[in-house]
Design a protein around this motif. Structure first.
Motif, PDB file in Angstrom:
ATOM      1  N   MET A 191       0.949  -1.095   0.121  1.00  0.00           N
ATOM      2  CA  MET A 191      -0.072  -0.270   0.081  1.00  0.00           C
ATOM      3  C   MET A 191       0.760   1.211  -0.050  1.00  0.00           C
ATOM      4  N   PRO A 192       0.599   2.030  -0.937  1.00  0.00           N
ATOM      5  CA  PRO A 192       1.420   3.400  -1.049  1.00  0.00           C
ATOM      6  C   PRO A 192       1.436   4.153   0.274  1.00  0.00           C
ATOM      7  N   THR A 193       2.648   4.663   0.780  1.00  0.00           N
ATOM      8  CA  THR A 193       2.567   5.728   1.878  1.00  0.00           C
ATOM      9  C   THR A 193       2.302   7.019   1.265  1.00  0.00           C
ATOM     10  N   PRO A 194       1.434   8.079   1.683  1.00  0.00           N
ATOM     11  CA  PRO A 194       1.571   9.368   1.526  1.00  0.00           C
ATOM     12  C   PRO A 194       2.744   9.986   2.066  1.00  0.00           C
ATOM     13  N   ILE A 195       3.431  10.981   1.342  1.00  0.00           N
ATOM     14  CA  ILE A 195       4.599  11.712   1.856  1.00  0.00           C
ATOM     15  C   ILE A 195       4.040  13.134   1.991  1.00  0.00           C
ATOM     16  N   LYS A 196       4.230  13.675   3.138  1.00  0.00           N
ATOM     17  CA  LYS A 196       3.792  15.022   3.405  1.00  0.00           C
ATOM     18  C   LYS A 196       4.181  16.010   2.669  1.00  0.00           C
ATOM     19  N   GLY A 197       3.233  16.770   2.104  1.00  0.00           N
ATOM     20  CA  GLY A 197       3.878  17.889   1.272  1.00  0.00           C
ATOM     21  C   GLY A 197       4.119  17.591  -0.251  1.00  0.00           C
ATOM     22  N   ARG A 198       4.001  16.266  -0.605  1.00  0.00           N
ATOM     23  CA  ARG A 198       4.164  15.701  -1.904  1.00  0.00           C
ATOM     24  C   ARG A 198       2.851  15.051  -2.192  1.00  0.00           C
ATOM     25  N   GLY A 199       2.454  15.202  -3.885  1.00  0.00           N
ATOM     26  CA  GLY A 199       1.487  14.572  -4.395  1.00  0.00           C
ATOM     27  C   GLY A 199       1.598  12.930  -4.644  1.00  0.00           C
ATOM     28  N   ALA A 200       2.777  12.677  -5.245  1.00  0.00           N
ATOM     29  CA  ALA A 200       3.363  11.403  -5.340  1.00  0.00           C
ATOM     30  C   ALA A 200       3.915  10.652  -4.396  1.00  0.00           C
ATOM     31  N   SER A 201       4.023   9.473  -4.261  1.00  0.00           N
ATOM     32  CA  SER A 201       4.549   8.740  -3.151  1.00  0.00           C
ATOM     33  C   SER A 201       5.701   7.783  -3.629  1.00  0.00           C
ATOM     34  N   THR A 202       6.097   7.917  -4.922  1.00  0.00           N
ATOM     35  CA  THR A 202       7.028   7.041  -5.710  1.00  0.00           C
ATOM     36  C   THR A 202       7.769   7.655  -6.680  1.00  0.00           C
ATOM     37  N   TYR A 203       9.007   7.150  -6.949  1.00  0.00           N
ATOM     38  CA  TYR A 203       9.865   7.532  -7.941  1.00  0.00           C
ATOM     39  C   TYR A 203       9.364   6.533  -9.388  1.00  0.00           C
ATOM     40  N   LEU A 204       8.372   6.796  -9.684  1.00  0.00           N
ATOM     41  CA  LEU A 204       7.894   5.911 -10.889  1.00  0.00           C
ATOM     42  C   LEU A 204       8.723   6.121 -11.882  1.00  0.00           C
ATOM     43  N   PRO A 205       9.330   4.926 -12.462  1.00  0.00           N
ATOM     44  CA  PRO A 205      10.211   5.395 -13.792  1.00  0.00           C
ATOM     45  C   PRO A 205       9.241   5.666 -14.964  1.00  0.00           C
ATOM     46  N   GLY A 206      10.186   6.511 -15.819  1.00  0.00           N
ATOM     47  CA  GLY A 206       9.480   7.116 -17.120  1.00  0.00           C
ATOM     48  C   GLY A 206       9.313   5.843 -18.040  1.00  0.00           C
ATOM     49  N   ARG A 207       8.667   6.000 -19.174  1.00  0.00           N
ATOM     50  CA  ARG A 207       8.413   4.984 -20.093  1.00  0.00           C
ATOM     51  C   ARG A 207       9.456   4.717 -20.903  1.00  0.00           C
ATOM     52  N   PHE A 208      10.694   5.495 -20.855  1.00  0.00           N
ATOM     53  CA  PHE A 208      11.699   5.468 -21.732  1.00  0.00           C
ATOM     54  C   PHE A 208      12.957   4.870 -21.072  1.00  0.00           C
ATOM     55  N   GLU A 209      12.564   4.502 -19.800  1.00  0.00           N
ATOM     56  CA  GLU A 209      13.928   3.986 -19.160  1.00  0.00           C
ATOM     57  C   GLU A 209      14.098   2.687 -19.523  1.00  0.00           C
ATOM     58  N   THR A 210      15.617   2.180 -19.572  1.00  0.00           N
ATOM     59  CA  THR A 210      16.016   0.925 -19.843  1.00  0.00           C
ATOM     60  C   THR A 210      16.248   0.189 -18.926  1.00  0.00           C
ATOM     61  N   GLN A 211      16.676   0.719 -17.671  1.00  0.00           N
ATOM     62  CA  GLN A 211      16.729   0.221 -16.330  1.00  0.00           C
ATOM     63  C   GLN A 211      15.914   0.504 -15.278  1.00  0.00           C
ATOM     64  N   THR A 212      15.681  -0.208 -14.466  1.00  0.00           N
ATOM     65  CA  THR A 212      14.978   0.442 -13.376  1.00  0.00           C
ATOM     66  C   THR A 212      15.483  -0.321 -12.025  1.00  0.00           C
ATOM     67  N   SER A 213      15.205   0.431 -10.894  1.00  0.00           N
ATOM     68  CA  SER A 213      15.725  -0.169  -9.634  1.00  0.00           C
ATOM     69  C   SER A 213      14.524  -0.481  -8.827  1.00  0.00           C
ATOM     70  N   GLU A 214      14.720  -1.410  -7.866  1.00  0.00           N
ATOM     71  CA  GLU A 214      13.253  -1.815  -6.963  1.00  0.00           C
ATOM     72  C   GLU A 214      13.925  -1.746  -5.603  1.00  0.00           C
ATOM     73  N   ALA A 215      13.374  -1.350  -4.549  1.00  0.00           N
ATOM     74  CA  ALA A 215      13.777  -1.685  -3.147  1.00  0.00           C
ATOM     75  C   ALA A 215      13.060  -3.010  -2.628  1.00  0.00           C
ATOM     76  N   VAL A 216      13.793  -3.547  -1.816  1.00  0.00           N
ATOM     77  CA  VAL A 216      13.484  -5.002  -1.468  1.00  0.00           C
ATOM     78  C   VAL A 216      13.944  -4.930  -0.111  1.00  0.00           C
ATOM     79  N   ASP A 217      12.826  -5.657   0.855  1.00  0.00           N
ATOM     80  CA  ASP A 217      13.074  -5.964   2.079  1.00  0.00           C
ATOM     81  C   ASP A 217      13.963  -7.032   2.329  1.00  0.00           C
ATOM     82  N   ASP A 218      15.084  -6.904   2.931  1.00  0.00           N
ATOM     83  CA  ASP A 218      15.790  -8.017   3.033  1.00  0.00           C
ATOM     84  C   ASP A 218      15.514  -8.828   4.364  1.00  0.00           C
TER      85      ASP A 218
END
Length: 363
Positions: free
Chosen positions: A1-28
């Motif tokens: 579930m996305p967590t709201p960030i105070k003072g910001r509308g988006a909650s993620t660094y969603l990659p743009g559609r032209f990106e060839t590489q993306t990173s994803e956070a993983v809870d170890d």
């Protein structure tokens, strides 16, 4: 579930559609050290100067009320969760999510380039819409004053233009706007999404509060500047019930024209808005998106001219009729686009910039 960030509308660094590489956070699975040393960095706004090569954008879209526009900034700190301009940051290899509202590009030479473009021999004046993709009065304008510099060029050349904003900062420039209004060279529209400050803070966290926009509307109107309201966007089951009340409050504040736009979800805006719904209205999210899909032919978005601003189907027809009836009752002109007539006949082309002499300047 996305967590709201105070003072910001988006909650993620969603990659743009032209990106060839993306990173994803993983809870170890390791315990998280919540000390200050390991605390998440605060999201600050990074403003970057940009040297513009051109400044007037042109379009031939049949469903907008202008053919020329200027955007002093790229990206917008207002952080509107639904902003249709977010995908433009993908062209910069930046996220249409948090990057769009935290990495702002300021066209610091905008006034100089505008004067140069207006001085071209073949230029034919047409009203310019100032601040369409991103708000010309977003917070950084208070410090940089790029929009004010552009208005000064408009004043110098008597060039007609219109403004649309969510920020009461426009009051700062009343000393320029009022004399221009007397010559039918300017009109100002305010985008008002909701009268509820709590909802507004979620939808557009760094824009002026609704009451501040209405106050600015009243002050500009009292100064003789024609003002209007755009109820934009109308979001099913979120703010659609406020259509009439926003029109009524705006009319009372001096607005003489009105329009509305249905929520638009092009490209990356759709997943970002879904995240926003899940974060703020999880029990309503499925119902909202189901209605949007019905309005858009089963999709999140339909970009066809004539449909993208209004949608289609029973809900769209009901919304259009509500707007028409309310506009008629309140004395607004109920046509789809409201851009008061502006006078192009007064335009005075500026002198073209001097070309550097090969011999240099003697005196």
């Amino acid at each position: 579930m996305p967590t709201p960030i105070k003072g910001r509308g988006a909650s993620t660094y969603l990659p743009g559609r032209f990106e060839t590489q993306t990173s994803e956070a993983v809870d170890d699975g390791w315990a998280v050290d919540e000390s200050e040393e390991f605390a998440e960095a605060r999201l600050r706004t990074d403003v970057r100067p940009e040297t513009a090569r051109s400044i007037i954008s042109r379009n031939n879209s049949p469903d907008v009320g202008f053919s020329q526009s200027i955007n002093p900034y790229r990206g917008c700190e207002h952080g509107c969760s639904y902003c249709f301009a977010r995908p433009t940051h993908a062209y910069l290899n930046l996220s249409p999510g948090l990057d769009f509202e935290t990495k702002i590009f300021a066209k610091t030479n905008a006034a100089e380039v505008l004067r140069r473009e207006l001085s071209k021999p073949g230029y034919v004046p047409q009203p310019i819409a100032l601040g369409i993709n991103t708000d010309a009065y977003q917070p950084i304008e208070r410090k940089l004053g790029i929009t004010r510099q552009l208005i000064e060029v408009m004043q110098e050349t008597k060039h007609p233009f219109s403004l649309i904003t969510k920020n009461a900062l426009v009051e700062r420039d009343m000393d320029l706007l009022a004399p221009l209004a007397e010559q039918q060279l300017v009109s100002v529209h305010f985008s008002v999404t909701s009268l509820d400050p709590h909802l507004s803070a979620k939808l557009e966290p760094r824009a002026s509060a609704p009451h501040a926009r209405l106050r600015a509307m009243r002050r500009l109107s009292d100064a003789g500047i024609p003002v209007g309201v755009m109820v934009a966007p109308v979001i099913p089951w979120i703010n659609d019930a406020e259509l009439e009340s926003v029109l009524e409050a705006s009319r009372e504040a001096g607005a003489s024209s009105a329009g509305y736009v249905l929520l638009r979800l092009p490209y990356e805006v759709a997943p970002l808005f879904r995240d926003w719904l899940d974060a703020h209205y999880p029990q309503r999210a499925e119902h909202v998106m189901s209605t949007i899909n019905q309005l858009r032919g089963g999709k999140d978005y339909d970009s066809q001219f004539g449909k993208r601003m209004r949608g289609e189907g029973v809900y769209a027809d009901l919304l259009a009729n509500r707007f028409k009836l309310a506009s008629k009752r309140l004395g607004f002109n109920a046509s789809r686009q409201q851009w008061p007539w502006l006078d192009c006949s007064k335009f005075i082309a500026p002198l073209p910039p001097k070309k550097p002499s090969l011999q240099g300047e003697l005196f």
